[in-house]
Structures are given as C-alpha cells and as structure tokens.
Design a protein around this motif. Structure first.
Motif, PDB file in Angstrom:
ATOM      1  N   GLN A 291      10.665  54.846 -12.023  1.00 13.38           N
ATOM      2  CA  GLN A 291       9.397  54.800 -11.301  1.00 13.38           C
ATOM      3  C   GLN A 291       8.961  56.207 -10.912  1.00 13.38           C
ATOM      4  O   GLN A 291       9.745  57.154 -10.956  1.00 13.38           O
ATOM      5  N   PHE A 292       7.683  56.303 -10.532  1.00 14.05           N
ATOM      6  CA  PHE A 292       7.160  57.562 -10.012  1.00 14.05           C
ATOM      7  C   PHE A 292       7.293  57.565  -8.489  1.00 14.05           C
ATOM      8  O   PHE A 292       6.811  56.644  -7.825  1.00 14.05           O
ATOM      9  N   ASP A 293       7.962  58.579  -7.977  1.00 16.36           N
ATOM     10  CA  ASP A 293       7.997  58.763  -6.530  1.00 16.36           C
ATOM     11  C   ASP A 293       6.645  59.329  -6.102  1.00 16.36           C
ATOM     12  O   ASP A 293       6.171  60.331  -6.648  1.00 16.36           O
ATOM     13  N   LEU A 294       6.025  58.669  -5.155  1.00 20.68           N
ATOM     14  CA  LEU A 294       4.695  59.057  -4.695  1.00 20.68           C
ATOM     15  C   LEU A 294       4.807  59.775  -3.355  1.00 20.68           C
ATOM     16  O   LEU A 294       5.416  59.267  -2.418  1.00 20.68           O
ATOM     17  N   LYS A 295       4.203  60.956  -3.272  1.00 20.04           N
ATOM     18  CA  LYS A 295       4.189  61.727  -2.044  1.00 20.04           C
ATOM     19  C   LYS A 295       2.747  61.997  -1.642  1.00 20.04           C
ATOM     20  O   LYS A 295       1.917  62.362  -2.474  1.00 20.04           O
ATOM     21  N   LEU A 296       2.457  61.797  -0.358  1.00 25.71           N
ATOM     22  CA  LEU A 296       1.115  62.037   0.159  1.00 25.71           C
ATOM     23  C   LEU A 296       1.171  63.113   1.233  1.00 25.71           C
ATOM     24  O   LEU A 296       1.877  62.969   2.228  1.00 25.71           O
ATOM     25  N   ASN A 297       0.448  64.195   1.012  1.00 32.84           N
ATOM     26  CA  ASN A 297       0.294  65.229   2.025  1.00 32.84           C
ATOM     27  C   ASN A 297      -1.054  65.010   2.706  1.00 32.84           C
ATOM     28  O   ASN A 297      -2.105  65.108   2.067  1.00 32.84           O
ATOM     29  N   ILE A 298      -1.011  64.720   3.996  1.00 35.65           N
ATOM     30  CA  ILE A 298      -2.209  64.326   4.748  1.00 35.65           C
ATOM     31  C   ILE A 298      -2.616  65.447   5.697  1.00 35.65           C
ATOM     32  O   ILE A 298      -1.762  66.080   6.330  1.00 35.65           O
ATOM     33  N   LYS A 299      -3.922  65.660   5.793  1.00 37.62           N
ATOM     34  CA  LYS A 299      -4.457  66.586   6.790  1.00 37.62           C
ATOM     35  C   LYS A 299      -5.531  65.861   7.579  1.00 37.62           C
ATOM     36  O   LYS A 299      -6.504  65.361   7.011  1.00 37.62           O
ATOM     37  N   ASN A 300      -5.326  65.777   8.886  1.00 38.91           N
ATOM     38  CA  ASN A 300      -6.316  65.123   9.736  1.00 38.91           C
ATOM     39  C   ASN A 300      -7.590  65.951   9.825  1.00 38.91           C
ATOM     40  O   ASN A 300      -7.559  67.178   9.759  1.00 38.91           O
ATOM     41  N   ALA A 301      -8.707  65.261   9.970  1.00 37.62           N
ATOM     42  CA  ALA A 301      -9.982  65.952  10.163  1.00 37.62           C
ATOM     43  C   ALA A 301     -10.024  66.582  11.546  1.00 37.62           C
ATOM     44  O   ALA A 301      -9.235  66.247  12.439  1.00 37.62           O
ATOM     45  N   ASP A 302     -10.937  67.506  11.724  1.00 38.23           N
ATOM     46  CA  ASP A 302     -11.091  68.156  13.021  1.00 38.23           C
ATOM     47  C   ASP A 302     -11.502  67.133  14.071  1.00 38.23           C
ATOM     48  O   ASP A 302     -12.242  66.181  13.806  1.00 38.23           O
ATOM     49  N   THR A 303     -11.031  67.346  15.295  1.00 36.53           N
ATOM     50  CA  THR A 303     -11.221  66.374  16.368  1.00 36.53           C
ATOM     51  C   THR A 303     -12.681  66.239  16.785  1.00 36.53           C
ATOM     52  O   THR A 303     -13.172  65.138  17.033  1.00 36.53           O
TER      53      THR A 303
END
Length: 748
Positions: A400-412
């Motif tokens: 299988q493909f290991d899935l990685k998500l790098n998340i950046k929150n929007a400005d407050t």
C-alpha cells in the motif's frame, strides 16, 4: 591449413570484433529540454517525431516545462497521452490554481462576501503579530498538490528512490535561491522533484525540500545540457530550446530589472560537438498560455522532420515504436494499485489530527484513488486550513501507499476590503473582520459593513462546526440593512430590515447542503406615494419564520458564471404582525424553486438555462403600496437588483431564461440573458390606491441583458445594455466593476 586451435582463436576474435562493432554502433542518445513555460509544449512534438521515426531516447534532462514533459516520458507516458493531459480541464485547473466547483465540498462554503483583498493576521506563540497582505503565490497550489499523486506516484514506487530506474533515466533541475545554486534531482520523490523544477517565482508557492525552499530551475540552469553530459555522457545529444535570456533592462522597466537580478544567464548551447541543437522562436507565445497545444506540438514535430536525415546519419541505432510500446507496457504492468489507509497527519495539534483523519475513514480499512481525491478536496474546502500537502510513499511490505498530510492552519484573523463601482447607483464600499479557529470545534465569526447610495448594511455572524460521523454546523447571524431603490412611481422608496436567524446545516452529498432554522425580524417601508414633500411610513411589521432550504451549487462565479449549476428549493412558514398603518396579523407559506445551469456546447460556446417558480399564500394586502412592496420580487441581473419595478413583483410567478455565452478568451466573455416573467396574477392599483388581482396569466414581461464581461479572478468588469419591456425607458446602458453582493433579505 588452419588447425583446430587456430580456428578457435579466429572464432573468438571474430566474436569479439562483432561484439565490439555492435557496442560501438549502439549509441546512447540524450535529450535535453529547456524551460520556457507553455512554448515548451513543442518538446512533445519533438519527442513524437523522434519516436515515430525509431530514433531512441536513452536519457532525459529537463528544467521547468522540460522537467514536466521529460518526467512524463521517462515514466512511460506516450506523446499522445501527454497531449491529452495538457488539453484536459484538470491540467488547466492546476496550472491556474483553480479548484473546480464540482470538486469542492459545498458544506464548508461560507456565505459569499464582496471581498477584493484580504489582510491576514496571525498571533504566534510569543505574542508577536504577523500580517500578510499579498498572497504567497499568484495561484493556489492545492490542485497541483493532488494532481502529482495520480500522475507520478505509481512510477515513483518502482524506482527505489533512483531516477535511473525509470523507463528512461531522468534528471531535472531546481533552484536553491538561498544558496544561489542549481539543485540536480537524481533520486527522491519524482513528483516533488518536478514540482520544484517548475515552481515559477511568485506564480507558484515554493517547494520545500528538507527545509530548503526551491524554485524554478530556470533561475540558474534553464537548459541542463551540462547536467546531461556529466550524469550520462551520451554518444549523441539532442537539445530543444524554447527560451532565451532576458534582455538588458531599461531604467524604467521594473519587471525586467527584477528578472535581471533574479535570473542568471543560461548558456543555450551543447557542450559537445556530437549533437543537434533545435532552437524555437516562440517569443510571441505567452509563457502561461497553454491553449495552443496542437500548434506548438506541430512546431516541435516539424523541426525534427527538417533535420531527420541529419539525425539518422549520426544515430544508426533504431528502436521501433512497437518495441518501445512493449517496454512501456512491461514497465507499467509493475505499477502497484492505488491503495491507501488513514493518513499520518503533521503540522496540527492532536485534536485536529483526529478531526482530519475522520475525512479519510471509509467502510473499508483501505481506500482507493477516487476516495482519496474526494476526501482531499473535501478537506481543502475548509477555509480554516491554508494548505494541505499530501505525500505518498509506497510500502513494499504492505503493498500500500503510506499517506502523509502536512497541514498548515489559515491565519486566525482576516481584514477584508472590497466594493463596487458602477455607472448607476450601485457604488459600494465593504469592510469586514473574520476570526477563525480550528481546535476541538471549528469556529468562524465575522462582522462586516457596507456603505453605498443604493445599499447600506451591517451583519454579525458565527458558525460552529461539530465534527462527527455525520458533520453538521450551527450558524447564527444578525443583519440590519437598507435598500434605497430607484423607481418611477416610488421615487424615494427605502426598505429597512433588522433580523436575526439561527440555523443548523447538514451535507447533501459533496455538492449540496440542507439548512433548517428560524428567524425573527422587523421591517419598514418608507416612500412618497403621491410626490408630497415628505416621505411617509406606509408599512411596519414584525416577522417570525421557520424555514428549510436545500441547495446544490457548483457555479464558477457568483455574478457571471459560465459553468456549473445552482439548484435551490426553499420553504418558509412566516407569521407577520403589521403595526402600521393598521394592526393586522397574517400567516402564510412561501415556496421557491430555482434552477440555474450551464452546458458546454463547444470550446468557446456555453448555453445557460434558468427557471424559477415562486409561490406565496400570503393574502392580498388592502393598500396597493403595502401589497406591492411586500410581494416576492424577480431581480435576476445586477441592474435589476437596484430597481424597484412593480411589474416584476407578484405573490405567485414563474420565470425562464436562455443565456448564450461566447468565450472570446479565458477571461473575456460576451453573454446575453433573456428572461420571460409570467405572474399568475399581477397586483394592480385601483383609483383609491387599494390593491386588486388581475385575471390569471393576463400579463407577462421580459427583460434582456447583453454584457461584455472581463473576469479579473477576484472581481469582474462588465459593460452592459439591457431592455425591459415593462420599463418606461425600455433601454439602459451602463458598466460595473468590482463585486456586488448584498446580505440576503429576511424572506429570501
């Protein structure tokens, strides 16, 4: 007489000579593809001509568009398949940074605001404030971030982190602007390497490679012929150049000065005499104009054909197209199936990780590419997330493909500015402040105001998103506003509303949502019914309502759409208590069904259709002014929204429309909208100003608007002429620049 030993030695010598001769003739051919944006589509035509004439391509090195074309060929994509990809709507979307409304999760969409610019504000952990007015890139990287997974991930899984193990060994170049040097990719993630190589400054967000920001390889090496020679040492090199060095800047050309400072001069020559350099004069083709695919492919194809005899005389080795296709088939047969599991989430706190992972949970332990696509676009539709960067790594142990998500929150915090300029009375100024937080619960709150001659108003709203197996939201808003209409018989008509509404919402598939709620408000209508010197309050009332609304909306523009649909069904139970001019209480139901959709007839021509049916059981108010101002209205165009036209108000009516749209370019359109309005019974005025109904279907009206519209992406500019069969003047001509949106009325 030759004895046995001598015969054996002679045979060995002949065998060695044959092998040596074969090896000498088995030239290796390297292909070097320059950067240059859209003109680089000519590279595909060049490859197509070489392949059709059995000329082998053993190595490829490319920069920017050359990296895209070269990378696709290196992983087994045919020239014809490349042409199909470049002509596809998906390619256009990720090059423009546009997400198709068909792929957006409508549940997350907030009510639209007339915003032209945003000032983003972030408070970091130390308490300092960071403000950002300009975006980090002109186009969004969201569609491209996903597009590289289905395009490159499977080939990436086979190469064991080495580009030499692709169908055709490959190199590409990016630029490290901090250390001011070119970076050659020979291993790692294929999609990320190509993404870095084509990241044109300011156009696309820079690629991040081990905390190093990488940009377009053309900054330091736009023609990696030296890379080809150093890495592969081919016997014969074919170079394709679709770019040129930037000229010397003049003292008044700031853009060219900036290019002179940033972009190093490239040596567009081959470091070997054993090769052929093809240069294309494509300066008239815009760097970002990817619409001329067939024309550019032909230019590249014809260029090779003109030099075909020279190439064949220098390269004696051949590989048939059939053999090449067999190699491709064998290479692609090893591609693993797309199978993913719940992703590893980085960049956010543990509570957010739990919420985000829920988007990717299905009935099965593993999921495929379509489910990944749906979940990804579902997630990035949430405006509280600035970026979601997906990465895949093939796990040979699990298959299988290991899935990685790098998340950046929007400005407050966001300060929003906008407005509109028109030839009529629709000049507007808009300012808003939005707070958004994505912790255990998702919260969005805003306050905004508009000021103009026709419309002035303010609103306060908040939305609380509740994460669960079936997500839902709770929304509250308070609105106060005034509409000052232009009208022939009501020269000083003002409609005022102050109301509050509370609603809960649920998703209806990816494209729609359901809202249920209640509201309470105050309304007053002020006008001069008989041209006396002072305005007179003719109607004041208190309203309460219970409402239900189901909507599916994929339109690509709120004002002048050219694709998608908007289907809406609403039902309200309204109780109204009149306090002036007489005490009166009424209760009624109001229903509205609307369909607005667009059909692509050809590449440039689109046909839109519109239909609306409104039905109100409200009784006829005795005073004509009260009856006509409180009746539902039909105001489909920008111009009609600012006009109080009695002819287009009725308690029950239907309307249909055809909207032919011709695209003069990607941003310029010529459109016509012709509406036919049919009231069941018109509201008429008697001699004593009382109201009465006409005979059923005794009248109808039509209005038509022709507009030349330019789409600036964040706003539109239009020059329009419209005809109204019910208006005394009939014809109106005007212009509009900006975004013209109002808070909805209480009964809408």
């Amino acid at each position: 007489m030759i004895n046995g030993n001598e015969m054996k030695k002679l045979a060995q010598f002949l065998s060695f000579f044959i092998i040596l001769s074969f090896t000498a003739n088995a030239q290796k051919v390297g292909l070097v593809l320059s950067g240059g944006g859209a003109p680089g589509i000519a590279h595909i035509g060049m490859i197509k001509a070489l392949e059709e004439n059995n000329i082998p391509i053993d190595y490829i090195a490319g920069t920017s568009i050359g990296a895209i074309v070269g990378g696709m060929y290196a992983m087994g994509i045919t020239p014809d398949e490349m042409i199909g990809i470049l002509k596809s709507e998906d390619f256009k979307n990720w090059m423009k940074g546009e997400i198709s409304p068909l792929e957006r999760y409508y549940f997350w969409k907030n009510d639209p605001k007339p915003t032209l610019a945003e000032l983003k504000i972030r408070f970091d952990k130390s308490g300092s404030i960071k403000m950002k007015l300009l975006p980090s890139s002109y186009v969004s990287s969201a569609p491209m971030n996903f597009a590289f997974i289905p395009l490159f991930a499977q080939a990436n899984a086979l190469k064991d982190e080495k580009f030499d193990n692709l169908l055709v060994p490959f190199r590409c170049v990016a630029s490290d602007v901090y250390n001011k040097q070119a970076v050659v990719f020979r291993e790692g993630d294929l999609g990320n390497a190509i993404r870095a190589s084509m990241t044109f400054p300011f156009m696309f967000k820079p690629a991040n490679n081990d905390s190093t920001l990488l940009f377009d390889g053309g900054i330091y090496d736009n023609f990696p012929a030296g890379v080809m020679q150093k890495e592969f040492r081919p016997d014969y090199t074919i170079g394709s150049v679709v770019a040129h060095n930037t000229p010397k800047a003049s003292d008044d050309d700031l853009l060219m000065q900036l290019q002179n400072m940033i972009i190093s001069r490239t040596d567009y020559s081959l470091p070997t005499t054993n090769g052929l350099l093809l240069k294309f004069d494509l300066a008239k083709v815009d760097v970002f104009d990817f619409s001329k695919v067939d024309e550019l492919v032909k230019i590249g194809y014809d260029s090779v054909m003109k030099h075909l005899d020279e190439i064949k005389s220098r390269v004696e080795r051949r590989i048939s197209k059939q053999e090449m296709n067999l190699r491709r088939t064998a290479f692609k047969a090893k591609f693993p199936d797309f199978k993913f599991q719940v992703p590893d989430v980085k960049g956010v706190d543990s509570l957010q990780q739990i919420i985000i992972k829920r988007y990717f949970k299905t009935q099965h332990i593993e999921f495929g590419l379509e489910e990944l696509k749906r979940s990804y676009f579902n997630l990035i539709s949430d405006q509280r997330l600035e970026e979601v960067f997906p990465q895949t790594v093939f796990n040979a142990a699990t298959g299988q493909f290991d899935l990685k998500l790098n998340i950046k929150n929007a400005d407050t915090w966001k300060v929003q500015l906008g407005g509109n300029i028109s030839s009529g009375n629709c000049d507007q100024a808009f300012v808003g402040l939005t707070y958004q937080n994505y912790k255990k619960l998702g919260l969005t709150a805003s306050i905004d105001g508009q000021l103009g001659k026709f419309y002035s108003g303010a609103s306060v709203s908040s939305r609380l998103d509740i994460p669960s197996k079936q997500p839902w939201f709770l929304q509250a808003n308070v609105v106060t506003h005034q509409f000052t209409y232009a009208a022939d018989k009501f020269p000083a008509l003002n409609q005022n509303e102050t109301y509050g509404k509370l609603a809960i919402g649920f998703p209806l598939t990816m494209k729609g949502r359901l809202e249920l709620g209640m509201g309470y408000g105050f309304m007053s209508d002020n006008y001069n019914p008989e041209n006396i010197s002072e305005s007179k309050t003719i109607d004041q009332l208190r309203l309460g309502s219970i409402f239900l609304k189901a909507e599916s909306n994929t339109l690509n523009n709120s004002t002048y759409p050219t694709s998608g649909h908007n289907y809406r069904i609403s039902a309200q139970f309204i109780n109204g208590a009149y306090t002036q001019p007489t005490n009166r209480t009424d209760s009624w139901f109001q229903y509205r069904i609307l369909s607005d959709q667009y059909f692509q007839i050809s590449r440039k021509f689109t046909l839109g259709t519109y239909a609306e049916l409104t039905f109100s059981t409200q009784g006829l108010l005795p005073d004509y002014a009260a009856a006509i101002t409180q009746a539902p209205s039909f105001q489909p165009t920008l111009f009609s929204k600012a006009i109080f036209d009695e002819a287009y108000r009725a308690n029950r009516f239907g309307a249909i429309c055809l909207k032919p749209v011709y695209g003069l370019s990607d941003q310029l359109q010529l459109r016509n909208e012709t509406y036919w309005f049919l009231p069941y019974q018109s509201i008429l005025r008697s001699a004593d100003n009382s109201a009465y109904y006409s005979q059923p279907f005794s009248t109808s009206h039509w209005l038509s608007e022709t507009a030349l519209v330019y789409d600036f992406k964040v706003a539109t500019a239009s020059l329009f002429a419209n005809y109204n069969s019910a208006s005394a003047g009939h014809w109106h001509i005007g212009f509009n620049v900006g975004v013209l949106l109002f808070n909805p009325k209480f009964k809408e």
